[in-house]
Design an enzyme around this catalytic site. Sequence first.
Site, PDB file in Angstrom:
ATOM      1  N   CYS A 115       0.625  -1.209   0.229  1.00 52.41           N
ATOM      2  CA  CYS A 115       0.241   0.369   0.025  1.00 52.41           C
ATOM      3  C   CYS A 115       0.999   1.307   0.268  1.00 52.41           C
ATOM      4  O   CYS A 115       0.683   2.429   0.317  1.00 52.41           O
ATOM      5  CB  CYS A 115      -1.270   0.315   0.660  1.00 52.41           C
ATOM      6  SG  CYS A 115      -2.102  -1.443   1.556  1.00 52.41           S
ATOM      7  N   HIS A 251      -3.808   7.063   2.423  1.00 54.82           N
ATOM      8  CA  HIS A 251      -3.966   6.210   2.146  1.00 54.82           C
ATOM      9  C   HIS A 251      -5.192   5.436   2.699  1.00 54.82           C
ATOM     10  O   HIS A 251      -5.627   5.685   3.783  1.00 54.82           O
ATOM     11  CB  HIS A 251      -2.925   4.571   2.819  1.00 54.82           C
ATOM     12  CG  HIS A 251      -3.076   3.233   2.235  1.00 54.82           C
ATOM     13  ND1 HIS A 251      -3.432   2.806   1.075  1.00 54.82           N
ATOM     14  CD2 HIS A 251      -3.148   2.147   3.051  1.00 54.82           C
ATOM     15  CE1 HIS A 251      -4.015   2.136   1.313  1.00 54.82           C
ATOM     16  NE2 HIS A 251      -3.456   1.121   2.059  1.00 54.82           N
ATOM     17  N   ASN A 281      -9.910  -0.661   0.317  1.00 53.35           N
ATOM     18  CA  ASN A 281      -8.475  -0.331  -0.325  1.00 53.35           C
ATOM     19  C   ASN A 281      -7.615  -0.911  -1.454  1.00 53.35           C
ATOM     20  O   ASN A 281      -8.483  -1.859  -1.712  1.00 53.35           O
ATOM     21  CB  ASN A 281      -8.397  -1.493   0.954  1.00 53.35           C
ATOM     22  CG  ASN A 281      -6.756  -0.676   0.932  1.00 53.35           C
ATOM     23  OD1 ASN A 281      -5.834  -0.454   0.274  1.00 53.35           O
ATOM     24  ND2 ASN A 281      -5.478  -1.092   2.370  1.00 53.35           N
TER      25      ASN A 281
HETATM   26  N1  ACO Z   1     -18.159  -8.433   9.657  1.00 49.09           N
HETATM   27  C1  ACO Z   1     -19.185  -8.729  10.439  1.00 49.09           C
HETATM   28  N2  ACO Z   1     -17.842  -9.178  11.883  1.00 49.09           N
HETATM   29  C2  ACO Z   1     -16.718  -8.696  11.849  1.00 49.09           C
HETATM   30  C3  ACO Z   1     -15.999  -8.805  10.611  1.00 49.09           C
HETATM   31  C4  ACO Z   1     -16.935  -8.422   9.366  1.00 49.09           C
HETATM   32  N3  ACO Z   1     -16.922  -8.217   7.942  1.00 49.09           N
HETATM   33  N4  ACO Z   1     -14.551  -8.722  10.071  1.00 49.09           N
HETATM   34  C5  ACO Z   1     -14.782  -8.793  11.900  1.00 49.09           C
HETATM   35  N5  ACO Z   1     -15.867  -9.286  12.660  1.00 49.09           N
HETATM   36  C6  ACO Z   1     -15.960  -9.466  13.963  1.00 49.09           C
HETATM   37  C7  ACO Z   1     -14.568 -10.270  15.198  1.00 49.09           C
HETATM   38  O1  ACO Z   1     -14.897 -11.253  14.453  1.00 49.09           O
HETATM   39  C8  ACO Z   1     -14.884  -9.831  15.704  1.00 49.09           C
HETATM   40  O2  ACO Z   1     -16.045 -10.902  16.833  1.00 49.09           O
HETATM   41  P1  ACO Z   1     -15.762 -11.003  18.654  1.00 49.09           P
HETATM   42  O3  ACO Z   1     -16.109  -9.458  18.641  1.00 49.09           O
HETATM   43  O4  ACO Z   1     -17.290 -11.514  18.398  1.00 49.09           O
HETATM   44  O5  ACO Z   1     -14.523 -11.721  18.156  1.00 49.09           O
HETATM   45  C9  ACO Z   1     -15.446  -7.978  15.693  1.00 49.09           C
HETATM   46  O6  ACO Z   1     -16.530  -8.573  14.284  1.00 49.09           O
HETATM   47  C10 ACO Z   1     -14.412  -6.939  15.900  1.00 49.09           C
HETATM   48  O7  ACO Z   1     -13.017  -7.798  15.106  1.00 49.09           O
HETATM   49  P2  ACO Z   1     -12.299  -6.513  14.919  1.00 49.09           P
HETATM   50  O8  ACO Z   1     -11.649  -7.492  13.973  1.00 49.09           O
HETATM   51  O9  ACO Z   1     -11.230  -6.682  16.417  1.00 49.09           O
HETATM   52  O10 ACO Z   1     -12.321  -5.366  14.588  1.00 49.09           O
HETATM   53  P3  ACO Z   1     -11.720  -4.094  13.970  1.00 49.09           P
HETATM   54  O11 ACO Z   1     -12.882  -2.883  14.646  1.00 49.09           O
HETATM   55  O12 ACO Z   1     -10.396  -4.726  15.125  1.00 49.09           O
HETATM   56  O13 ACO Z   1     -11.860  -4.115  12.911  1.00 49.09           O
HETATM   57  C11 ACO Z   1     -10.869  -4.098  10.791  1.00 49.09           C
HETATM   58  C12 ACO Z   1     -11.699  -4.696  11.357  1.00 49.09           C
HETATM   59  C13 ACO Z   1     -11.114  -3.468   9.941  1.00 49.09           C
HETATM   60  C14 ACO Z   1     -10.276  -5.397   9.826  1.00 49.09           C
HETATM   61  C15 ACO Z   1      -9.287  -3.398  11.148  1.00 49.09           C
HETATM   62  O14 ACO Z   1      -8.658  -3.403  12.012  1.00 49.09           O
HETATM   63  C16 ACO Z   1      -8.368  -2.618  10.621  1.00 49.09           C
HETATM   64  O15 ACO Z   1      -8.745  -1.890   9.333  1.00 49.09           O
HETATM   65  N6  ACO Z   1      -7.470  -2.977  10.056  1.00 49.09           N
HETATM   66  C17 ACO Z   1      -6.137  -2.084   9.380  1.00 49.09           C
HETATM   67  C18 ACO Z   1      -6.341  -3.156   7.339  1.00 49.09           C
HETATM   68  C19 ACO Z   1      -5.594  -2.734   6.613  1.00 49.09           C
HETATM   69  O16 ACO Z   1      -5.620  -1.330   7.281  1.00 49.09           O
HETATM   70  N7  ACO Z   1      -5.178  -3.664   5.808  1.00 49.09           N
HETATM   71  C20 ACO Z   1      -4.274  -3.258   5.051  1.00 49.09           C
HETATM   72  C21 ACO Z   1      -3.387  -2.974   5.262  1.00 49.09           C
HETATM   73  S1  ACO Z   1      -2.559  -1.825   3.135  1.00 49.09           S
HETATM   74  C22 ACO Z   1      -2.046  -3.143   2.474  1.00 49.09           C
HETATM   75  O17 ACO Z   1      -0.806  -3.308   2.797  1.00 49.09           O
HETATM   76  C23 ACO Z   1      -2.873  -4.057   2.027  1.00 49.09           C
END
Ligand code: ACO
Length: 360
Positions: A115, A251, A281
């Site tokens: 990214c 980003h 993304n």
């Molecule tokens: N739909 C519904 N529920 C979900 C989903 C979904 N798509 N994904 C996770 N959950 C649930 C989880 O299972 C968890 O449930 P639980 O509490 O019963 O265990 C709950 O939602 C919270 O999950 P978290 O992973 O803690 O949620 P968070 O608020 O951290 O959001 C996310 C997750 C969106 C992935 C966030 O952490 C994020 O954006 N991280 C950065 C990701 C990123 O930027 N990646 C790309 C980097 S760039 C590159 O180089 C490709």
Amino acid sequence: MDRTAVHAAITGWGKCVPPAVLSNTDLETLTQTSDEWITSRTGIKERRISHAETSDMATVAAFQAQAAAGKDPTDLDMVLVATCSPDRLIPSAATMVQHKVGAVNAAAMDLNAACSGFLYGLVMADQMVRSGAFKTILLIGAEKLHYFLDFTDRSTSVLFGDGAGAVIVEATDEAVGLLSFELGTDGSQGEILCAPGTGTEGHVGSGEHPTVKMDGPAIFRRAVDAMGEASIRVIESAGLSPEDVDLLIPHQANVRIIDATARRLKLDPAKVYVNIASYGNTSAATIPIALAEAVDEGRVGPGDLLVFAAFGAGLTWAAVAFRWGHRVEPLGTSDAALEPTDVTALELLQGNVDAYGKGI
Ligand code: ACO
């Protein structure tokens, strides 16, 4: 080669977003998720799924950037494509773009910093122009990330999309362009965002489809810290302060990461460009797509101070303080476009569904 130019301006900009839209509601038919969860946790409402290859999207964006800069393909000295999802590893996507646009005088290569790739490329292009080695560089960020997604995995499949953005980086005597930059890497944390099996470690004949794996919360924490701190450092090393920033173009990975970065800079939300709702993304393509849209929407003014910041797999991060030039209107436009299609996003994902099944 002319060694009098001491600065490198962005003089052209363009984008290509494929037509097929995958909405959050569509995703509800593939994995256990909801529009409400995706919108509130990420800011994403929909993303594009490409029927064409990465180099096709890159080429359309390139034609638009060339037209905006008033350049012929033969003017290009270098084609740089930032991507982690090229059509093939051999040959590079950049060589395909070089051929498709007719940049017969250009060198060409891909770079992969995930990214952060577009900003790594922007720094490289700036340095190559300022050294006098090249005068005109076509820099593209392009991705077809859906190929690497398992739509039974809701932690990754809701986040990513396909698209491309391009700029022309050109030698100028005007005191504009890159003011300061920071490029960083922490390879010790590579496993928290990776796609095993995409290279030589894949087992011949295993039949496994390579897939993005991610510890989202770990990425989230590091992205907030790295993008915020690096942005502050590049502003300071340019001898400026956050109040001087006209537009932050971050980003687009998660709107909560963007908001946290903007809060660290104490920026008014009106000074932050956000289009994640429409595209998700698109990795190396988010910043050039956002830049092209920001300029076209009149959000970038003559002489504006722009700050770009990114974070991605590697782990890599980057921030750039950049002075825009005097021109905010394109010199020309291009009617280049992808081959038309009526195929829907869900139909395009059938191959992924065949490989992994559905998660519901
Ligand atoms: N739909 C519904 N529920 C979900 C989903 C979904 N798509 N994904 C996770 N959950 C649930 C989880 O299972 C968890 O449930 P639980 O509490 O019963 O265990 C709950 O939602 C919270 O999950 P978290 O992973 O803690 O949620 P968070 O608020 O951290 O959001 C996310 C997750 C969106 C992935 C966030 O952490 C994020 O954006 N991280 C950065 C990701 C990123 O930027 N990646 C790309 C980097 S760039 C590159 O180089 C490709």
